[in-house]
Write a protein that holds these residues in place. Sequence first.
Motif, PDB file in Angstrom:
ATOM      1  N   THR A 133     -13.184  49.475  40.758  1.00 43.69           N
ATOM      2  CA  THR A 133     -13.792  50.607  41.445  1.00 43.69           C
ATOM      3  C   THR A 133     -13.071  51.872  41.014  1.00 43.69           C
ATOM      4  O   THR A 133     -11.852  51.911  40.899  1.00 43.69           O
ATOM      5  N   ASN A 134     -13.871  52.907  40.754  1.00 41.05           N
ATOM      6  CA  ASN A 134     -13.319  54.200  40.340  1.00 41.05           C
ATOM      7  C   ASN A 134     -12.360  54.058  39.155  1.00 41.05           C
ATOM      8  O   ASN A 134     -11.190  54.428  39.222  1.00 41.05           O
ATOM      9  N   LEU A 135     -12.881  53.505  38.064  1.00 39.33           N
ATOM     10  CA  LEU A 135     -12.083  53.352  36.855  1.00 39.33           C
ATOM     11  C   LEU A 135     -11.849  54.715  36.213  1.00 39.33           C
ATOM     12  O   LEU A 135     -12.796  55.420  35.875  1.00 39.33           O
ATOM     13  N   VAL A 136     -10.602  55.088  36.051  1.00 44.38           N
ATOM     14  CA  VAL A 136     -10.229  56.351  35.421  1.00 44.38           C
ATOM     15  C   VAL A 136      -9.216  56.049  34.334  1.00 44.38           C
ATOM     16  O   VAL A 136      -8.130  55.536  34.608  1.00 44.38           O
ATOM     17  N   LEU A 137      -9.568  56.346  33.087  1.00 37.42           N
ATOM     18  CA  LEU A 137      -8.670  56.106  31.969  1.00 37.42           C
ATOM     19  C   LEU A 137      -8.199  57.439  31.400  1.00 37.42           C
ATOM     20  O   LEU A 137      -8.991  58.377  31.241  1.00 37.42           O
ATOM     21  N   ASN A 157     -14.780  56.894  34.592  1.00 40.33           N
ATOM     22  CA  ASN A 157     -14.382  58.225  34.153  1.00 40.33           C
ATOM     23  C   ASN A 157     -13.476  58.139  32.923  1.00 40.33           C
ATOM     24  O   ASN A 157     -12.337  57.692  33.010  1.00 40.33           O
ATOM     25  N   PHE A 158     -14.006  58.608  31.784  1.00 39.03           N
ATOM     26  CA  PHE A 158     -13.245  58.635  30.536  1.00 39.03           C
ATOM     27  C   PHE A 158     -12.917  60.069  30.122  1.00 39.03           C
ATOM     28  O   PHE A 158     -12.542  60.298  28.974  1.00 39.03           O
ATOM     29  N   CYS A 180     -17.954  60.810  30.217  1.00 41.95           N
ATOM     30  CA  CYS A 180     -17.223  60.628  28.953  1.00 41.95           C
ATOM     31  C   CYS A 180     -17.457  61.850  28.066  1.00 41.95           C
ATOM     32  O   CYS A 180     -18.391  61.877  27.274  1.00 41.95           O
ATOM     33  N   GLN A 181     -16.614  62.828  28.204  1.00 43.82           N
ATOM     34  CA  GLN A 181     -16.813  64.121  27.565  1.00 43.82           C
ATOM     35  C   GLN A 181     -16.721  64.071  26.048  1.00 43.82           C
ATOM     36  O   GLN A 181     -17.493  64.723  25.348  1.00 43.82           O
ATOM     37  N   SER A 182     -15.783  63.326  25.492  1.00 44.04           N
ATOM     38  CA  SER A 182     -15.557  63.365  24.048  1.00 44.04           C
ATOM     39  C   SER A 182     -16.376  62.339  23.270  1.00 44.04           C
ATOM     40  O   SER A 182     -16.480  62.434  22.049  1.00 44.04           O
TER      41      SER A 182
END
Length: 285
Positions: A133-137, A157-158, A180-182
Motif C-alpha cells: 500500500t502506498n508504494l513510494v520509491l 509513486n515513482f 511516474c514523472q520521468s
Amino acid sequence: MSRRLSEVGSTAAVGEHRIGDLPDDLLAYLMSFLPSRDSVRTSVLARRWRSLWRSVPALRLEDDTRGDGGPRSKFVDELLRRRHPTPLNVCDICSDYDTFHCEEAFTRIKPWLRYAFSHDVRALRVVAGSLTTNLVLVSSHLKRVELCFMQFKGSVNFTGCRVLDVLEMKGCNILASILCQSVRHLTIKGGCFDDKIRRRISAPNLISLKLAPSQGLTPLLDSMPSLLTASVESFDQQYHYCFDVPCEGCDRQARFPVVLEGLSAATNLELTTDDENGFEMVPHV
C-alpha cells in the motif's frame, strides 16, 4: 603418447585456464548472470574464487513460504550481510508466496528492496504475489523496473526516481493511481485495474504506452505531449468510457471517451484495440 594426443591435451590445458586468466571485475560481471546461490557456489572452485561472489554487481534472489525458517531465506540474509558494498546493476527477486500470503511476502522482501536501493540498483525486477500500500520509491540511479503479480493499493509513486526510463507491470492488480514523472516507456499487461473507481496515470514524459489489462476500468491519462506510440486493449470496450462510477479528479459526462482524451496530445499516435468495433467517437459537449 602420440603427437595427436599431445596436441589435444595441450589445447585442453589452455582451455582450462582461459576463464581463470580473466580479470576479477570481468569474472564478477559474468557471474552476475547466475542466480546468487550459484554465484556463491563458485567459491569452492579455487582460492582465487573464494571471495569473488562478494563483488558481483547483481542480486538474483529467491524466497519461499517457509519464511525465516527456510534455507533460501537464511541464505539471502547471510548473503546480504557478507556481500561487499558494490553498486548493483541488477536486483531480481522471485517469491514463492501465493496471493493468500501476499502481505507476509512483501514483509519478507521489503528489507531486500531497501538493500538494493541503498546500493544504487539500476534495474529492479520483482516477481511476487505480494501486497503493498502506498508504494513510494526514491532513487537517483534506478532506470528500469519490472513488477510481476504484485497487488497495489493506495498509490504507486515513482516521482522520486529521477532517471527511471522503463516501467513494466505484468499480471498486477492495480487498485491505485500511478505517478511516474520521468518514465518514457510504460507497459501494463494482464492483471486488472480497479473496477469501482477509475484511477489515474500521470506520466507526462511518456514516449510509448501499452495498456492491456485483463479487466477493470481503463485509467484516466494525464497529458502526455511527447507520446509517439500507444496501444490500448481491453476485454470490455465499455471500460474505455465514462459511466456511473467515481473517477479521481474527473467530472466528465457519461460515454466520454477517456482513452482518446488522454492520448489526444500525441504527435504520432498508433492506437489499437482488441474490440472488433474499435473506439466509438462520442462528441463531448
